[in-house]
Design a protein around this motif. Structure first.
Motif, PDB file in Angstrom:
ATOM      1  N   ALA A  11     -32.343 -18.964  12.578  1.00  0.00           N
ATOM      2  CA  ALA A  11     -32.040 -20.002  11.584  1.00  0.00           C
ATOM      3  C   ALA A  11     -32.665 -19.683  10.239  1.00  0.00           C
ATOM      4  O   ALA A  11     -32.381 -20.369   9.251  1.00  0.00           O
ATOM      5  CB  ALA A  11     -32.551 -21.354  12.077  1.00  0.00           C
ATOM      6  N   ASP A  12     -33.501 -18.638  10.182  1.00  0.00           N
ATOM      7  CA  ASP A  12     -34.236 -18.333   8.960  1.00  0.00           C
ATOM      8  C   ASP A  12     -33.973 -16.920   8.456  1.00  0.00           C
ATOM      9  O   ASP A  12     -34.773 -16.341   7.724  1.00  0.00           O
ATOM     10  CB  ASP A  12     -35.739 -18.557   9.168  1.00  0.00           C
ATOM     11  CG  ASP A  12     -36.259 -17.985  10.491  1.00  0.00           C
ATOM     12  OD1 ASP A  12     -35.445 -17.438  11.264  1.00  0.00           O
ATOM     13  OD2 ASP A  12     -37.462 -18.098  10.754  1.00  0.00           O
TER      14      ASP A  12
ATOM     15  N   GLU B 182     -25.248 -18.596   5.843  1.00  0.00           N
ATOM     16  CA  GLU B 182     -24.128 -17.999   6.571  1.00  0.00           C
ATOM     17  C   GLU B 182     -24.201 -18.315   8.062  1.00  0.00           C
ATOM     18  O   GLU B 182     -23.181 -18.619   8.692  1.00  0.00           O
ATOM     19  CB  GLU B 182     -24.116 -16.481   6.358  1.00  0.00           C
ATOM     20  CG  GLU B 182     -23.797 -16.036   4.941  1.00  0.00           C
ATOM     21  CD  GLU B 182     -25.026 -16.004   4.039  1.00  0.00           C
ATOM     22  OE1 GLU B 182     -26.109 -16.475   4.474  1.00  0.00           O
ATOM     23  OE2 GLU B 182     -24.906 -15.511   2.900  1.00  0.00           O
ATOM     24  N   VAL B 183     -25.418 -18.255   8.621  1.00  0.00           N
ATOM     25  CA  VAL B 183     -25.582 -18.570  10.041  1.00  0.00           C
ATOM     26  C   VAL B 183     -25.207 -20.020  10.300  1.00  0.00           C
ATOM     27  O   VAL B 183     -24.489 -20.339  11.255  1.00  0.00           O
ATOM     28  CB  VAL B 183     -27.027 -18.292  10.501  1.00  0.00           C
ATOM     29  CG1 VAL B 183     -27.250 -18.826  11.917  1.00  0.00           C
ATOM     30  CG2 VAL B 183     -27.324 -16.807  10.449  1.00  0.00           C
ATOM     31  N   ALA B 184     -25.685 -20.919   9.441  1.00  0.00           N
ATOM     32  CA  ALA B 184     -25.389 -22.341   9.627  1.00  0.00           C
ATOM     33  C   ALA B 184     -23.892 -22.608   9.574  1.00  0.00           C
ATOM     34  O   ALA B 184     -23.356 -23.378  10.384  1.00  0.00           O
ATOM     35  CB  ALA B 184     -26.112 -23.160   8.562  1.00  0.00           C
ATOM     36  N   GLU B 185     -23.188 -21.975   8.638  1.00  0.00           N
ATOM     37  CA  GLU B 185     -21.752 -22.197   8.514  1.00  0.00           C
ATOM     38  C   GLU B 185     -21.005 -21.612   9.704  1.00  0.00           C
ATOM     39  O   GLU B 185     -20.077 -22.245  10.241  1.00  0.00           O
ATOM     40  CB  GLU B 185     -21.235 -21.587   7.215  1.00  0.00           C
ATOM     41  CG  GLU B 185     -19.730 -21.716   6.992  1.00  0.00           C
ATOM     42  CD  GLU B 185     -19.239 -23.153   6.919  1.00  0.00           C
ATOM     43  OE1 GLU B 185     -18.014 -23.353   6.961  1.00  0.00           O
ATOM     44  OE2 GLU B 185     -20.081 -24.085   6.831  1.00  0.00           O
TER      45      GLU B 185
ATOM     46  N   ALA C 195     -23.869 -24.230  19.907  1.00  0.00           N
ATOM     47  CA  ALA C 195     -24.951 -23.279  19.666  1.00  0.00           C
ATOM     48  C   ALA C 195     -25.926 -23.794  18.616  1.00  0.00           C
ATOM     49  O   ALA C 195     -25.527 -24.430  17.644  1.00  0.00           O
ATOM     50  CB  ALA C 195     -24.369 -21.939  19.228  1.00  0.00           C
ATOM     51  N   THR C 196     -27.209 -23.483  18.815  1.00  0.00           N
ATOM     52  CA  THR C 196     -28.273 -23.889  17.901  1.00  0.00           C
ATOM     53  C   THR C 196     -29.091 -22.677  17.496  1.00  0.00           C
ATOM     54  O   THR C 196     -29.810 -22.108  18.338  1.00  0.00           O
ATOM     55  CB  THR C 196     -29.212 -24.913  18.579  1.00  0.00           C
ATOM     56  OG1 THR C 196     -28.460 -26.041  19.023  1.00  0.00           O
ATOM     57  CG2 THR C 196     -30.298 -25.367  17.616  1.00  0.00           C
ATOM     58  N   PRO C 197     -29.013 -22.234  16.240  1.00  0.00           N
ATOM     59  CA  PRO C 197     -29.902 -21.151  15.807  1.00  0.00           C
ATOM     60  C   PRO C 197     -31.328 -21.679  15.677  1.00  0.00           C
ATOM     61  O   PRO C 197     -31.537 -22.883  15.459  1.00  0.00           O
ATOM     62  CB  PRO C 197     -29.327 -20.753  14.448  1.00  0.00           C
ATOM     63  CG  PRO C 197     -28.672 -21.997  13.942  1.00  0.00           C
ATOM     64  CD  PRO C 197     -28.151 -22.716  15.144  1.00  0.00           C
ATOM     65  N   ARG C 198     -32.313 -20.798  15.816  1.00  0.00           N
ATOM     66  CA  ARG C 198     -33.705 -21.240  15.747  1.00  0.00           C
ATOM     67  C   ARG C 198     -34.532 -20.264  14.911  1.00  0.00           C
ATOM     68  O   ARG C 198     -34.145 -19.119  14.699  1.00  0.00           O
ATOM     69  CB  ARG C 198     -34.292 -21.389  17.158  1.00  0.00           C
ATOM     70  CG  ARG C 198     -33.611 -22.502  17.960  1.00  0.00           C
ATOM     71  CD  ARG C 198     -34.275 -22.789  19.296  1.00  0.00           C
ATOM     72  NE  ARG C 198     -33.713 -24.002  19.885  1.00  0.00           N
ATOM     73  CZ  ARG C 198     -32.764 -24.027  20.827  1.00  0.00           C
ATOM     74  NH1 ARG C 198     -32.277 -22.878  21.291  1.00  0.00           N
ATOM     75  NH2 ARG C 198     -32.303 -25.168  21.302  1.00  0.00           N
ATOM     76  N   THR C 199     -35.682 -20.742  14.462  1.00  0.00           N
ATOM     77  CA  THR C 199     -36.556 -19.954  13.610  1.00  0.00           C
ATOM     78  C   THR C 199     -37.397 -18.986  14.439  1.00  0.00           C
ATOM     79  O   THR C 199     -37.487 -19.098  15.668  1.00  0.00           O
ATOM     80  CB  THR C 199     -37.509 -20.857  12.823  1.00  0.00           C
ATOM     81  OG1 THR C 199     -38.394 -21.515  13.760  1.00  0.00           O
ATOM     82  CG2 THR C 199     -36.741 -21.908  12.024  1.00  0.00           C
ATOM     83  N   ARG C 200     -38.016 -18.071  13.735  1.00  0.00           N
ATOM     84  CA  ARG C 200     -38.908 -17.133  14.420  1.00  0.00           C
ATOM     85  C   ARG C 200     -40.019 -17.870  15.167  1.00  0.00           C
ATOM     86  O   ARG C 200     -40.355 -17.510  16.307  1.00  0.00           O
ATOM     87  CB  ARG C 200     -39.515 -16.170  13.397  1.00  0.00           C
ATOM     88  CG  ARG C 200     -40.424 -15.119  13.990  1.00  0.00           C
ATOM     89  CD  ARG C 200     -40.905 -14.160  12.924  1.00  0.00           C
ATOM     90  NE  ARG C 200     -41.703 -13.087  13.478  1.00  0.00           N
ATOM     91  CZ  ARG C 200     -42.178 -12.063  12.783  1.00  0.00           C
ATOM     92  NH1 ARG C 200     -41.909 -11.988  11.475  1.00  0.00           N
ATOM     93  NH2 ARG C 200     -42.902 -11.127  13.351  1.00  0.00           N
ATOM     94  N   LYS C 201     -40.554 -18.903  14.549  1.00  0.00           N
ATOM     95  CA  LYS C 201     -41.601 -19.696  15.206  1.00  0.00           C
ATOM     96  C   LYS C 201     -41.070 -20.337  16.484  1.00  0.00           C
ATOM     97  O   LYS C 201     -41.767 -20.373  17.510  1.00  0.00           O
ATOM     98  CB  LYS C 201     -42.125 -20.768  14.248  1.00  0.00           C
ATOM     99  CG  LYS C 201     -43.309 -21.557  14.793  1.00  0.00           C
ATOM    100  CD  LYS C 201     -43.838 -22.526  13.744  1.00  0.00           C
ATOM    101  CE  LYS C 201     -45.043 -23.312  14.294  1.00  0.00           C
ATOM    102  NZ  LYS C 201     -45.574 -24.258  13.274  1.00  0.00           N
ATOM    103  N   ASP C 202     -39.852 -20.847  16.440  1.00  0.00           N
ATOM    104  CA  ASP C 202     -39.238 -21.427  17.640  1.00  0.00           C
ATOM    105  C   ASP C 202     -39.107 -20.393  18.742  1.00  0.00           C
ATOM    106  O   ASP C 202     -39.345 -20.680  19.924  1.00  0.00           O
ATOM    107  CB  ASP C 202     -37.843 -21.977  17.318  1.00  0.00           C
ATOM    108  CG  ASP C 202     -37.869 -23.199  16.423  1.00  0.00           C
ATOM    109  OD1 ASP C 202     -38.860 -23.950  16.467  1.00  0.00           O
ATOM    110  OD2 ASP C 202     -36.890 -23.411  15.687  1.00  0.00           O
ATOM    111  N   VAL C 203     -38.696 -19.173  18.364  1.00  0.00           N
ATOM    112  CA  VAL C 203     -38.514 -18.110  19.350  1.00  0.00           C
ATOM    113  C   VAL C 203     -39.864 -17.688  19.936  1.00  0.00           C
ATOM    114  O   VAL C 203     -39.974 -17.407  21.138  1.00  0.00           O
ATOM    115  CB  VAL C 203     -37.764 -16.920  18.724  1.00  0.00           C
ATOM    116  CG1 VAL C 203     -37.699 -15.740  19.689  1.00  0.00           C
ATOM    117  CG2 VAL C 203     -36.356 -17.349  18.322  1.00  0.00           C
ATOM    118  N   GLU C 204     -40.898 -17.658  19.118  1.00  0.00           N
ATOM    119  CA  GLU C 204     -42.234 -17.326  19.613  1.00  0.00           C
ATOM    120  C   GLU C 204     -42.683 -18.301  20.696  1.00  0.00           C
ATOM    121  O   GLU C 204     -43.401 -17.926  21.629  1.00  0.00           O
ATOM    122  CB  GLU C 204     -43.237 -17.312  18.468  1.00  0.00           C
ATOM    123  CG  GLU C 204     -43.078 -16.114  17.532  1.00  0.00           C
ATOM    124  CD  GLU C 204     -43.972 -16.199  16.308  1.00  0.00           C
ATOM    125  OE1 GLU C 204     -44.501 -17.307  16.034  1.00  0.00           O
ATOM    126  OE2 GLU C 204     -44.134 -15.167  15.628  1.00  0.00           O
TER     127      GLU C 204
END
Length: 266
Positions: free
Chosen positions: A192-193, A198-201, A216-225
């Motif tokens: 997400a970051d 473009e990812v959001a669209e 689908a939900t994109p997520r931030t690096r912190k979320d993935v950590e």
């Protein structure tokens, strides 16, 4: 119906396994999946190279785990078979490897024979189940895998289809809790970051076409950590796809909006 035939019914909503198949250049999908894939790729031109880089990451991660002594793999969110499936990569490095694939799309089931090809020293199996059905998955996987020995848990481009309200972090923890010390988690996830607009669209377009089915939900690096909490994250950490232990011919591309990591359970 042969093992490569599609069911005769035609869905009205896109499905992730079939949309992913479009992006990989496959032919096992419906018109609704083709349209969703093309519209999402128009909104975010990095999707197709990201999908291919994601496949390459899967191969590198499986090879690394096999070389590190892992002989069992649980691949959740398998998708429609393509080149360099987990069992092919693992058994090339260690012929005795055992692999269990999991997916909830009936179309993947029609291709299960392609996933069940194994060398004589190893074994493969397929479980039709949803990623949220942790107990179902692990109970079925235990027919082929010894969960008292280390397992490579592959959650590659699947967790984005689990909503925050369904707590994908808890699902991951519950899976890992049942696996033996010495197991590994390999995951990738849309970011997400990175190239965020473009990812959001592209996600908006996909979710609209999926009409709530596996949105689908994109997520931030912190979320993935967070998926790796309590684990030892291997170097180089949570990075974009082409940054995870690239080969000499790989070209880093930090515009590809997916995070990935491999982590070890002590």
């Amino acid at each position: 119906m042969n093992e490569h035939a599609l069911p005769t019914s035609h869905p009205t909503h896109a499905h992730p396994a079939r949309v992913y198949n479009v992006w990989l250049g496959g032919k096992d999908h419906y018109q609704v999946d083709q349209e969703a894939a093309e519209l999402a790729a128009e909104a975010n031109p990095t999707i197709v190279p990201s999908v291919r880089a994601n496949r390459a990451f899967l191969g590198r991660a499986v090879r690394h785990l096999a070389v590190s002594g892992i002989r069992q793999f649980l691949d959740i969110g398998t998708g429609i078979p393509a080149a360099e499936n987990t069992h092919e990569v693992a058994q090339r490095a260690a012929p005795e490897s055992r692999v269990v694939y999991v997916d909830n799309d009936p179309i993947v089931l029609t291709h299960a024979r392609a996933l069940l090809v194994s060398g004589p020293e190893g074994q493969t199996d397929y479980v039709q189940a949803d990623a949220r059905d942790v107990d179902t998955i692990l109970d079925a996987a235990s027919r082929t895998l010894d969960l008292n020995r280390p397992v490579g848990l592959m959650l590659v481009a699947i967790l984005q289809y689990v909503k925050d309200s369904e707590d994908p972090w808890d699902i991951t923890r519950r899976l890992l809790d049942r696996l033996a010390p010495g197991s590994y988690l390999a995951l990738s996830h849309p970011a997400a970051d990175v190239t965020a607009p473009e990812v959001a669209e592209s996600m908006r377009i996909y979710n609209e076409r999926a009409a709530g089915h596996a949105s689908a939900t994109p997520r931030t690096r912190k979320d993935v950590e967070r998926f790796c909490e309590g684990l030892e994250i291997l170097e180089p950490g949570v990075v974009t796809l082409t940054r995870w232990r690239p080969g000499p011919s790989d070209t880093p591309d930090d515009t590809l909006p997916m995070w990935c990591a491999v982590a070890h359970k002590a």
